[in-house]
Design an enzyme around this catalytic site. Structure first.
Site, PDB file in Angstrom:
ATOM      1  CB  THR A   1       4.132 -11.021  -9.711  1.00 35.15           C
ATOM      2  OG1 THR A   1       5.468 -11.078 -10.220  1.00 35.15           O
ATOM      3  CG2 THR A   1       3.354  -9.938 -10.457  1.00 35.15           C
TER       4      THR A   1
ATOM      5  CE  LYS B   1       7.838  -9.427 -12.188  1.00 34.80           C
ATOM      6  NZ  LYS B   1       7.942 -10.538 -11.248  1.00 34.80           N
TER       7      LYS B   1
ATOM      8  CE  LYS C   1       1.209 -15.274 -10.264  1.00 39.04           C
ATOM      9  NZ  LYS C   1       1.797 -13.961  -9.855  1.00 39.04           N
TER      10      LYS C   1
END
Length: 303
Positions: free
Chosen positions: A103, A179, A247
């Site tokens: 990602t 995503k 994150k």
């Protein structure tokens, strides 16, 4: 005469190990590399080849699948730690395909496709979703974007690893954008699930009863059903850690900030995961975000 496409996989963590097993099960025993040498060797005992270095893997394979945590680790995989040239890109043959499953910021993925193209290498932007169990069974989802020439080489391997391989564009970026949006929902849903369970605990509701009712009612979500089971079991073994959502929700907010798009729920969820991380739960399962709520007694692990 058909030639066999040789595949390599880098990163035998919760997702990568299952993906490598799926490749092997489908008749594509992969070359594998992991910084934990023993993990690669253990995998290869049942089929496949454990590589001692990234250049060794790059030289041996036509398609390289990278399943590491973030953009920085992906760059290290390709170009070596600190860009010292000891990555797989140094030995991959022209026309080989690099499949990026992390990602990352979509703009980073776009730039990486161009950077690899300058080296004669093809690239597929291919973030993944579904969790470790679905990775192991070959039932996960891949959100992909790449050039037709890259798909021509890698598509059978993608299909071996995932039940759903979505083609979202003919160049990098679209896979990562989808995503990121998926991670927005996942992070917000986990935070909301934790908040709901915490309120139930605060109000003295039996947590097992609450879980049973919610999972059979309109308020249920996949994340509530999956992650609150971890809370009930008092098992915070990290299948996906708190810091993953620090994150990933950070990437969500960065992407939106670039176009001045407001994301109030994402911002709040990000702060919740940040709070959990700084409170000492960074490496625990992301369901440990529930530990930030005061005045509640969490279920204890049964002996």
């Amino acid at each position: 005469m058909n030639t066999v496409t040789r595949v390599g996989l880098i990163g035998l963590g919760a997702m990568g190990k299952g993906m490598a097993q799926s490749l092997r099960r489908a008749g594509h025993p992969p070359h594998v590399f992991d910084v934990r040498t023993e993990a690669a060797q253990a995998f290869a005992r049942d089929g496949g080849v454990a590589c001692a270095s990234l250049p060794e893997l790059g030289a041996a394979c036509d398609v390289v699948v990278s399943v590491v945590v973030n953009a920085a680790q992906t760059e290290a995989v390709l170009f070596g730690p600190g860009g010292d040239g000891m990555g797989c890109a140094s030995t991959m043959k022209p026309g080989s395909v690099f499949v990026m499953c992390s990602t990352v910021d979509p703009n980073w993925s776009v730039a990486m496709e161009k950077r690899l193209a300058a080296l004669g290498l093809l690239y597929i932007d291919a973030p993944i979703s579904g969790g470790a169990a679905r990775a192991a069974s070959g039932e996960m989802t891949m959100m992909t974007a790449g050039r037709p020439a890259a798909y021509a080489k890698a598509e059978p391997l993608l299909n071996a690893m995932a039940a759903k391989v979505y083609k979202l564009g003919d160049s990098a970026g679209a896979g990562s954008k989808v995503k990121v949006i998926n991670q927005l929902l996942a992070g917000v849903h986990i935070a909301a699930a934790a908040e709901a369970m915490a309120l139930g605990l605060r109000e003295g509701v039996d947590p097992a009863a609450l879980y049973e009712v919610i999972t059979h009612s309109a308020g249920n979500s996949w994340m509530f059903e999956n992650r609150m089971a971890h809370v009930l079991a008092a098992d915070y073994t990290p299948l996906s850690a708190v810091d993953i959502f620090v994150k990933d929700l950070g990437i969500v907010l960065d992407m939106a900030r670039a176009s001045k798009f407001p994301l109030p729920l994402s911002s709040t969820a990000h702060q919740m995961f940040m709070q959990a991380s700084t409170a000492g739960f960074a490496k625990e399962d992301d369901s440990a975000v529930i530990k930030i709520f005061p005045g509640i007694e969490l279920p204890k692990r049964k002996p």
